[in-house]
Design a protein around this motif. Structure first.
Motif, mmCIF file in Angstrom:
data_model
loop_
_atom_site.group_PDB
_atom_site.id
_atom_site.type_symbol
_atom_site.label_atom_id
_atom_site.label_comp_id
_atom_site.label_asym_id
_atom_site.label_seq_id
_atom_site.Cartn_x
_atom_site.Cartn_y
_atom_site.Cartn_z
ATOM 1 N N ASP A 145 15.395 -2.543 -8.964
ATOM 2 C CA ASP A 145 16.189 -1.615 -8.164
ATOM 3 C C ASP A 145 17.429 -1.143 -8.909
ATOM 4 N N LYS A 146 17.936 -1.985 -9.802
ATOM 5 C CA LYS A 146 19.173 -1.655 -10.507
ATOM 6 C C LYS A 146 18.915 -0.974 -11.846
ATOM 7 N N VAL A 147 17.799 -1.313 -12.491
ATOM 8 C CA VAL A 147 17.508 -0.805 -13.830
ATOM 9 C C VAL A 147 16.894 0.594 -13.787
ATOM 10 N N TYR A 148 15.995 0.824 -12.829
ATOM 11 C CA TYR A 148 15.262 2.088 -12.789
ATOM 12 C C TYR A 148 15.885 3.069 -11.805
ATOM 13 N N THR A 149 15.820 4.346 -12.157
ATOM 14 C CA THR A 149 16.383 5.377 -11.292
ATOM 15 C C THR A 149 15.307 5.996 -10.403
ATOM 16 N N LYS A 150 15.768 6.685 -9.369
ATOM 17 C CA LYS A 150 14.834 7.385 -8.474
ATOM 18 C C LYS A 150 14.052 8.451 -9.238
ATOM 19 N N ALA A 151 14.724 9.157 -10.132
ATOM 20 C CA ALA A 151 14.058 10.205 -10.907
ATOM 21 C C ALA A 151 12.950 9.612 -11.779
ATOM 22 N N TYR A 152 13.245 8.492 -12.402
ATOM 23 C CA TYR A 152 12.228 7.872 -13.267
ATOM 24 C C TYR A 152 11.047 7.363 -12.446
ATOM 25 N N ARG A 154 10.059 8.515 -9.567
ATOM 26 C CA ARG A 154 9.307 9.691 -9.127
ATOM 27 C C ARG A 154 8.380 10.177 -10.234
ATOM 28 N N HIS A 155 8.900 10.240 -11.454
ATOM 29 C CA HIS A 155 8.085 10.661 -12.604
ATOM 30 C C HIS A 155 6.868 9.755 -12.777
ATOM 31 N N LEU A 156 7.072 8.445 -12.679
ATOM 32 C CA LEU A 156 5.968 7.505 -12.862
ATOM 33 C C LEU A 156 4.907 7.663 -11.778
ATOM 34 N N ILE A 157 5.337 7.795 -10.525
ATOM 35 C CA ILE A 157 4.395 7.941 -9.414
ATOM 36 C C ILE A 157 3.610 9.235 -9.556
ATOM 37 N N HIS A 158 4.286 10.336 -9.889
ATOM 38 C CA HIS A 158 3.599 11.617 -10.064
ATOM 39 C C HIS A 158 2.631 11.571 -11.245
ATOM 40 N N SER A 159 2.951 10.763 -12.233
ATOM 41 C CA SER A 159 2.098 10.664 -13.419
ATOM 42 C C SER A 159 0.945 9.687 -13.241
ATOM 43 N N GLY A 160 0.945 8.972 -12.110
ATOM 44 C CA GLY A 160 -0.100 7.983 -11.874
ATOM 45 C C GLY A 160 0.029 6.754 -12.750
ATOM 46 N N ARG A 164 0.831 -1.213 0.000
ATOM 47 C CA ARG A 164 0.000 0.000 0.000
ATOM 48 C C ARG A 164 0.859 1.254 0.000
ATOM 49 N N ASN A 165 1.851 1.303 0.880
ATOM 50 C CA ASN A 165 2.709 2.480 0.932
ATOM 51 C C ASN A 165 3.539 2.629 -0.339
ATOM 52 N N GLY A 166 3.951 1.498 -0.898
ATOM 53 C CA GLY A 166 4.700 1.548 -2.144
ATOM 54 C C GLY A 166 3.888 2.175 -3.259
ATOM 55 N N ARG A 167 2.635 1.806 -3.377
ATOM 56 C CA ARG A 167 1.790 2.364 -4.433
ATOM 57 C C ARG A 167 1.619 3.872 -4.265
ATOM 58 N N ASN A 168 1.859 4.363 -3.048
ATOM 59 C CA ASN A 168 1.736 5.790 -2.779
ATOM 60 C C ASN A 168 3.083 6.499 -2.682
ATOM 61 N N GLY A 169 4.153 5.811 -3.105
ATOM 62 C CA GLY A 169 5.442 6.479 -3.242
ATOM 63 C C GLY A 169 6.376 6.379 -2.051
ATOM 64 N N ILE A 224 0.841 3.044 -13.867
ATOM 65 C CA ILE A 224 0.765 1.742 -13.203
ATOM 66 C C ILE A 224 2.163 1.170 -12.987
ATOM 67 N N LEU A 225 3.069 1.387 -13.934
ATOM 68 C CA LEU A 225 4.420 0.854 -13.798
ATOM 69 C C LEU A 225 5.096 1.372 -12.532
ATOM 70 N N GLY A 226 4.856 2.632 -12.193
ATOM 71 C CA GLY A 226 5.444 3.176 -10.972
ATOM 72 C C GLY A 226 4.990 2.415 -9.745
ATOM 73 N N MET A 227 3.700 2.092 -9.677
ATOM 74 C CA MET A 227 3.165 1.314 -8.556
ATOM 75 C C MET A 227 3.779 -0.076 -8.527
ATOM 76 N N GLN A 228 3.972 -0.658 -9.702
ATOM 77 C CA GLN A 228 4.568 -1.988 -9.778
ATOM 78 C C GLN A 228 6.011 -1.981 -9.277
ATOM 79 N N ILE A 229 6.802 -1.015 -9.742
ATOM 80 C CA ILE A 229 8.207 -0.944 -9.345
ATOM 81 C C ILE A 229 8.337 -0.739 -7.847
ATOM 82 N N ALA A 230 7.551 0.204 -7.299
ATOM 83 C CA ALA A 230 7.629 0.491 -5.859
ATOM 84 C C ALA A 230 7.190 -0.703 -5.024
ATOM 85 N N THR A 231 6.167 -1.409 -5.490
ATOM 86 C CA THR A 231 5.691 -2.594 -4.786
ATOM 87 C C THR A 231 6.742 -3.699 -4.809
ATOM 88 N N LEU A 232 7.327 -3.938 -5.978
ATOM 89 C CA LEU A 232 8.389 -4.932 -6.082
ATOM 90 C C LEU A 232 9.531 -4.595 -5.139
#
Length: 376
Positions: free
Chosen positions: A314-321, A323-329, A277-282, A331-339
Motif C-alpha cells: 500500500d505504501k510502495v505502489y501508487t494508484k497509477a502503477y 491501474r497500469h498493471l491491472i489494465h495490462s493483465g 476475486r474483486n481485487g483481481r478485477n480491480g 499478475i503483479l497487479g492481481m497480487q497487489i490488489a489481493t494483498l
C-alpha cells in the motif's frame, strides 16, 4: 476446540473472543481468507501470515477432493503439510459447490450425485464420506454436509430441505464421533443452520442445530442473492437462538458493511471470496470507500494506494502503477490488489475487536458503515 469470550458490546450483540485450536488461537471477530484449492489465490503463505495477519484460512472439500485428490493430501500428511500453512484451517463441506452445480447434480436422501467440473466424471457425496474426506484433508474445523437452498426458494422446498439437512447432520455427527483424526491433532465439527429467508424455518433449524451441542455453529444459505435486510433479519433470529458460549460462523459473507452489521448481531467468523476475486478485477476496499482502480481518474494519481496503511504494498505502489498493471493483465497487479483487500479486511475485523473491547463499537460501526459503502 475451545471458545472464550473477552468482551461484549453494550449497545449491540457484538462480542470479542478467542477460539483455541491445536494449530493456534483465533481472535474473534475474524475474517477467513478463502483458499478454495488449498491456496489463497495470488498470495504466498508468508504474506498471509506476516503481511495480512491472517489467523485462519478456508479450504474446500469439493475442490480438494477432485484435485489434487485424497491420496496426494494424505501422503503429504494433510493439508497443513501439503500447503505449508501452520495456522488453523477450516474446510467447507462442499454443500455450497453442490448447490452451484444445478445442471450436473441430483440430490437424494442418500446424498448428492454430481459430475466433476474438471472432467465430467461422476461422484457421490454423502454425509458419511464427506466426514471421511475432511478427516483426510485434516482441517481444524470441518463443516457438516448440508443443502444450500437458492434464493428465491419455495417455502415447501426450503422446509423439506432443512429436514433433510438435519437428518444429514445426525449422520455426519455419527460418522465424525466414530472416527478419529489422522494426523495427531483434534478436529471440530460445526453444524449449519439453513431455512432460506423464512423466519419459522430459521428458528426451527437453529433450535435443532443448537440441540446437537457441538463446539461451534454456522449459518448458511445467506448471501445467495437475497436483499441485505433479509440477511440481517435471518442472522438476528438465528443468533438469538444459538448459544452465546460458542462461536457463530456466517458463511460466505461478505462486503465490509455486511461484516460490520453482522458482527453487531453476534457473528464471530466470516469468509468470502469478495476481497480476492474483486481485487483481481480491480476493485479495492479502503477505509474511505470503494475504488475501481480501472477508472481513468487514477491514470496519473501517483499517491500511495493507501498511505496510512502498514502494508508494504500500500505504501510502495501508487494508484497509477496499480491501474497500469491491472489494465495490462499483469499478475503483479492481481497480487497487489489481493494483498491490499485481504489486509484491509483483517484490519477491519481487528478494529472491530478493539472497539468492542473499548466499549464504543456501536458508534464506531455506524460511522464506518456510512464511509465504507461509498464509491470514491
Amino acid at each position: 476446540m475451545k471458545f472464550s469470550l473477552t468482551a461484549q458490546d453494550k449497545l449491540s450483540k457484538a462480542r470479542a473472543g478467542t477460539v483455541t485450536t491445536d494449530h493456534g488461537d483465533i481472535q474473534t471477530p475474524i475474517f477467513m481468507p478463502v483458499g478454495t484449492a488449498g491456496t489463497v489465490k495470488a498470495v504466498h503463505q508468508r504474506e498471509l501470515a506476516d503481511d495480512i495477519n491472517a489467523q485462519i484460512i478456508l479450504g474446500n472439500t469439493y475442490h480438494l477432493y477432485l484435485r489434487p485428490g485424497l491420496d496426494i493430501i494424505e501422503r503429504a500428511g494433510g493439508l497443513h503439510k501439503f500447503n505449508g500453512w501452520e495456522k488453523p484451517i477450516l474446510t467447507d463441506s462442499g454443500g455450497y459447490q453442490v448447490y452451484s452445480l444445478t445442471d450436473v447434480r441430483k440430490i437424494k436422501e442418500e446424498g448428492v450425485t454430481f459430475r466433476s467440473h474438471i472432467d465430467g466424471s461422476k461422484h457421490l457425496f454423502t454425509p458419511e464420506n464427506v466426514m471421511d474426506i475432511q478427516r483426510v484433508i485434516g482441517a481444524d474445523i470441518i463443516m457438516a454436509f448440508d443443502e444450500c437452498t437458492p434464493y428465491p426458494c419455495d417455502y415447501n422446498y426450503a422446509r423439506h430441505s432443512i429436514e433433510m439437512t438435519h437428518r444429514w447432520l445426525q449422520r455426519c455427527c455419527d460418522r465424525f464421533d466414530n472416527t478419529q483424526p489422522k494426523y495427531g491433532y483434534n478436529q471440530t465439527l460445526f453444524p449449519i443452520v439453513q431455512g432460506s429467508v423464512y423466519k419459522d424455518l430459521r428458528v426451527r433449524s437453529a433450535e435443532v442445530i443448537a440441540s446437537f451441542e457441538r463446539e461451534g455453529n454456522a449459518i448458511g444459505g445467506l448471501s445467495v442473492g437475497e436483499p441485505a435486510e433479509e440477511m440481517y433479519a435471518m442472522t438476528e433470529i438465528v443468533c438469538n437462538i444459538l448459544p452465546e458460549q460458542k462461536p457463530r460462523y456466517l458463511m460466505g459473507v461478505g462486503t465490509p458493511v455486511n461484516i460490520l452489521e453482522n458482527i453487531a448481531l453476534g457473528i464471530d467468523m466470516f469468509d468470502c471470496v469478495m476481497p480476492t476475486r474483486n481485487g483481481r478485477n480491480g476493485m479495492l476496499f479502503t477505509k474511505n470507500g470503494i475504488i475501481n482502480i480501472k477508472n481513468k481518474k487514477w491514470e496519473d494519481d501517483f499517491s500511495p494506494i493507501e498511505a496510512d496503511s502498514d502494508l508494504f504494498a500500500d505504501k510502495v505502489y501508487t494508484k497509477a502503477y496499480l491501474r497500469h498493471l491491472i489494465h495490462s493483465g499483469e499478475i503483479l497487479g492481481m497480487q497487489i490488489a489481493t494483498l491490499h483487500n485481504l489486509h484491509f479486511y483483517m484490519w477491519l475485523v481487528g478494529q472491530a475487536r478493539e472497539h468492542i473491547i473499548a466499549g464504543d463499537f456501536y458508534d464506531w460501526k455506524n460511522i464506518m458503515v456510512k464511509r465504507l459503502g461509498q464509491k470514491i
